[in-house]
Design an enzyme around this catalytic site. Structure first.
Site, PDB file in Angstrom:
ATOM      1  N   LYS A   2       0.093  -0.298 -12.036  1.00 44.73           N
ATOM      2  CA  LYS A   2      -0.708   0.912 -12.240  1.00 44.73           C
ATOM      3  C   LYS A   2      -2.022   0.576 -12.948  1.00 44.73           C
ATOM      4  CE  LYS A   2       3.368   3.834 -12.020  1.00 44.73           C
ATOM      5  NZ  LYS A   2       4.436   4.627 -12.646  1.00 44.73           N
ATOM      6  N   GLN A  16       6.540   6.268 -18.572  1.00 47.62           N
ATOM      7  CA  GLN A  16       7.339   5.631 -17.521  1.00 47.62           C
ATOM      8  C   GLN A  16       8.821   5.936 -17.741  1.00 47.62           C
ATOM      9  OE1 GLN A  16       5.847   3.993 -14.937  1.00 47.62           O
ATOM     10  NE2 GLN A  16       7.815   3.652 -13.967  1.00 47.62           N
ATOM     11  N   ASP A  47       1.618  12.451 -13.374  1.00 49.64           N
ATOM     12  CA  ASP A  47       2.847  12.201 -12.611  1.00 49.64           C
ATOM     13  C   ASP A  47       3.280  13.459 -11.849  1.00 49.64           C
ATOM     14  OD1 ASP A  47       4.023   9.668 -12.576  1.00 49.64           O
ATOM     15  OD2 ASP A  47       4.756   9.864 -14.631  1.00 49.64           O
TER      16      ASP A  47
HETATM   17  N1  GUN Z   1      10.067   5.887 -12.773  1.00 51.98           N
HETATM   18  C1  GUN Z   1      10.231   5.723 -11.442  1.00 51.98           C
HETATM   19  N2  GUN Z   1       9.216   6.288 -10.760  1.00 51.98           N
HETATM   20  C2  GUN Z   1       8.386   6.826 -11.686  1.00 51.98           C
HETATM   21  C3  GUN Z   1       7.152   7.533 -11.588  1.00 51.98           C
HETATM   22  O1  GUN Z   1       6.626   7.810 -10.499  1.00 51.98           O
HETATM   23  N3  GUN Z   1       6.605   7.911 -12.791  1.00 51.98           N
HETATM   24  C4  GUN Z   1       7.183   7.637 -13.984  1.00 51.98           C
HETATM   25  N4  GUN Z   1       6.576   8.061 -15.082  1.00 51.98           N
HETATM   26  N5  GUN Z   1       8.325   6.982 -14.089  1.00 51.98           N
HETATM   27  C5  GUN Z   1       8.914   6.567 -12.946  1.00 51.98           C
END
Ligand code: GUN
Length: 294
Positions: free
Chosen positions: A52, A96, A119
């Site tokens: 990211k 996350q 998100d």
């Molecule tokens: N864990 C798995 N996929 C995601 C996501 O798209 N965002 C976040 N914050 N955690 C995740």
């Protein structure tokens, strides 16, 4: 069979975004800034966050990585979220998932300012999505829609079967694809662990979206000839021939299914790169909305 190349599609979108962000900054705005919060040391989460941050650099966005010890209390983490909510330099941030067991994921998500919730997990954004109002969409479902759009896959009137009802993927993508919109107008069936006669249902799918987290679950006898397959799974499978000792496989038995599908996403290189790109798209979207530019 036609490959749905998520890496290539993500590159196209990121190149466009890079130009737009350059223009935005040239016109006197500050660089959009995404922060990523990691609690604890989950190896996969760390790797996702690295990707990211790298994508932010690629498009000319600022980024911050904020790491907390796995022992941080829920209250302390909520205070840190408040700080990010009120920091004018941070345009969007993510926590996350998963977070350690002693922390309530829902409490964390609900504390994030919906305007910074890139998100798209906050109930305000999910509610707006439900109603078809402008919203920050969850990144993986958003990425799936963009993959279908970029590959000119007709969705209107098609039967889409979604396997998995998670809050992050299965449930929102089933809503988005059933909406009256340009990538949408599907008849959607959402199947899950309690679904009976699963194969009878998957055999009806014109579009099959699989988000179960079960390695190579979908076999060729489960799909219709010329089905479009979107594989959201990323699973490790032991492979002593690889230096790492494993390889990544999806929720679909790719090798067995590939010749029967009309279109299919590979793992890796399918949905994954699109999730990251849509997170970046959301960050720039919220920047523009908050500046009243869109
Ligand atoms: N864990 C798995 N996929 C995601 C996501 O798209 N965002 C976040 N914050 N955690 C995740």
């Amino acid at each position: 069979m036609s490959l749905i190349d998520g890496r290539k599609t993500a590159e196209i979108i990121k190149n466009q975004l890079k130009v737009e962000i350059e223009e935005w900054v040239k016109s006197g705005h500050k660089k959009p800034h995404l922060a990523a919060v990691l609690v604890g040391d989950n190896v996969a989460s760390r790797s996702y966050i690295r990707t990211k941050i790298k994508s932010c650099e690629e498009v000319g966005m600022a980024s911050s990585f904020i790491h907390f010890d796995a022992q941080i209390s829920e209250d302390q983490l909520l205070v840190e979220i408040d700080k990010l909510n009120s920091n004018p330099d941070i345009d969007g941030f993510i926590v996350q998932l998963p977070v350690p067991d002693h922390i309530d994921e829902h409490k964390i998500i609900q504390r994030i300012d919906p305007k910074k919730d890139v998100d798209g997990f906050h109930p305000v954004n999910l509610g707006k999505m439900m109603l078809g109002l402008p919203a920050l969409l969850p990144a993986t479902p958003y990425g799936i829609l963009e993959l279908l759009r970029h590959h000119n896959i007709e969705t209107s009137g098609k039967h889409c079967v979604v396997l998995g009802r998670s809050n992050i993927v299965g449930t929102p993508v089933s809503i988005l694809l059933s909406r009256k919109s340009d990538v949408g107008n599907c008849t959607v069936t959402l199947a899950h662990s309690r679904t009976k006669n699963l194969k009878e249902i998957t055999l009806l799918a014109d579009i099959l979206i699989v988000a179960l987290g079960i390695p190579e679950f979908v076999s060729p006898d489960m799909i219709k000839e010329d089905c479009v397959i979107i594989d959201v799974g990323i699973n490790r499978k032991d492979d002593p021939t690889r230096k790492r000792g494993y390889r990544l496989v999806g929720d679909v038995d790719y090798e067995q299914v590939v010749d029967k599908a009309s279109h299919i996403t590979p793992v890796p290189g399918g949905v994954g790169p699109m999730t990251v790109t849509c997170l970046i798209l959301n960050t720039f979207k919220t920047v523009k909305w908050n500046a009243g530019a869109e």
